[in-house]
Design an enzyme around this catalytic site. Sequence first.
Site, short mmCIF file in Angstrom:
data_model
loop_
_atom_site.label_atom_id
_atom_site.label_comp_id
_atom_site.label_asym_id
_atom_site.label_seq_id
_atom_site.Cartn_x
_atom_site.Cartn_y
_atom_site.Cartn_z
N ASN A 138 30.94 38.55 35.19
CA ASN A 138 30.98 37.39 34.29
C ASN A 138 30.90 36.14 35.16
OD1 ASN A 138 31.56 35.35 32.51
ND2 ASN A 138 33.64 36.06 32.01
N TRP A 139 29.73 35.52 35.16
CA TRP A 139 29.52 34.37 36.06
C TRP A 139 30.17 33.09 35.55
CZ3 TRP A 139 23.57 34.82 37.57
CH2 TRP A 139 23.38 36.07 38.20
N LYS A 140 30.66 33.13 34.31
CA LYS A 140 31.31 31.94 33.71
C LYS A 140 30.39 30.72 33.84
CE LYS A 140 35.73 34.13 34.38
NZ LYS A 140 37.17 34.03 34.57
N HIS A 146 36.73 36.50 25.15
CA HIS A 146 37.31 36.25 26.47
C HIS A 146 38.48 35.27 26.32
CE1 HIS A 146 37.79 34.94 30.60
NE2 HIS A 146 37.13 36.03 30.95
N GLU A 168 39.38 32.83 27.96
CA GLU A 168 39.03 31.40 28.10
C GLU A 168 38.46 30.86 26.79
OE1 GLU A 168 36.71 31.95 31.65
OE2 GLU A 168 38.55 32.45 32.72
N GLU A 214 41.93 42.34 29.95
CA GLU A 214 42.06 41.29 30.96
C GLU A 214 43.38 40.55 30.76
OE1 GLU A 214 37.88 40.09 32.54
OE2 GLU A 214 38.46 38.72 30.95
N GLY A 224 41.63 34.93 37.74
CA GLY A 224 41.42 33.81 38.66
C GLY A 224 42.65 33.42 39.45
N SER A 227 41.07 39.36 38.67
CA SER A 227 41.17 39.39 40.14
C SER A 227 40.73 40.72 40.75
CB SER A 227 42.58 39.01 40.60
OG SER A 227 42.87 37.68 40.22
N GLY A 259 35.07 38.37 37.61
CA GLY A 259 34.75 36.95 37.60
C GLY A 259 34.35 36.49 38.99
N GLY A 260 35.29 35.87 39.69
CA GLY A 260 35.03 35.26 40.99
C GLY A 260 34.25 36.12 41.97
P1 13P Z 1 38.47 36.84 37.99
O1 13P Z 1 37.83 38.11 38.50
O2 13P Z 1 37.93 35.62 38.67
O3 13P Z 1 39.96 36.92 37.99
O4 13P Z 1 38.02 36.69 36.45
C1 13P Z 1 38.16 37.75 35.60
C2 13P Z 1 37.46 37.45 34.33
O5 13P Z 1 37.87 36.59 33.58
C3 13P Z 1 36.25 38.21 34.00
O6 13P Z 1 35.84 38.01 32.69
#
Ligand code: 13P
Length: 253
Positions: free
Chosen positions: A9-11, A95, A97, A167, A173, A213, A234-235
Amino acid sequence: MRKIMIAGNWKMYKNVSEAVALVEGLKERVGDTGAVEVVVAPPFTAMTAVHHALKGSGIRLSAQNLYHETEGAYTGEVSPEMVRDTGCRYVILGHSERRRIFGESNETVNRKVRSALDVGLSPILCVGESLSEREEGKTMDVVGDQLRKGLAGVADQEMARIVIAYEPIWAIGTGKTATPEQANEVHSHIRNLLSEIYDTEVAARTRILYGGSVKPANARELMGCSDIDGALVGGASLTAESFAEIVLAGTPS
Ligand code: 13P
């Protein structure tokens, strides 16, 4: 047998040229790993370029969101049909967020899930508790509520297209991963709920990803758990090196 899925997920990261460069790096490293389903979810602005760049590889495309209406005066929104038209197979929905920053309720998420299924997309439905909910012992209730409401009106046969992602918000994050035991406990709870809502066959077939993470250093241990069927990253999905390492960690030996 559930096929491991590793989704990035590149956000809100990567402009078009950065996105294409990342995909080129991924194609070199994990472009044809048949044993694992590799998925990338770029921002909408890079979707078409990434779709073209992915051609000839086994890597699949996902969106990060959609709006449930078919078309109309919804400034700034993207319809399910439009998402499918970009070449996406998957769409991440619910998600944390989106829920927290953009106020999406379980009902909003459910409308999106339904509309995605109606155009042939496969939703990746995210669920997860906050730190205070965990500390108050509410994890299973919160996740259960998100799951039941998110899947309202989804038929047994449609479940073949649903992927669940657990999640925990406190792990996103933050560098703080759920321990494999903590994650697997919630994953098996989700699987039990799926057999209550549907049946044991649906529960056994549905993939449940872990997100929060996930890094090359912890991926293997997490995915070694009985009820963890992959990762939503994510990251660590933002560089080809680290994402490819996670894909390799998820590849059955
Ligand atoms: P991180 O891997 O950066 O913690 O993010 C997880 C995430 O929200 C994937 O959708």
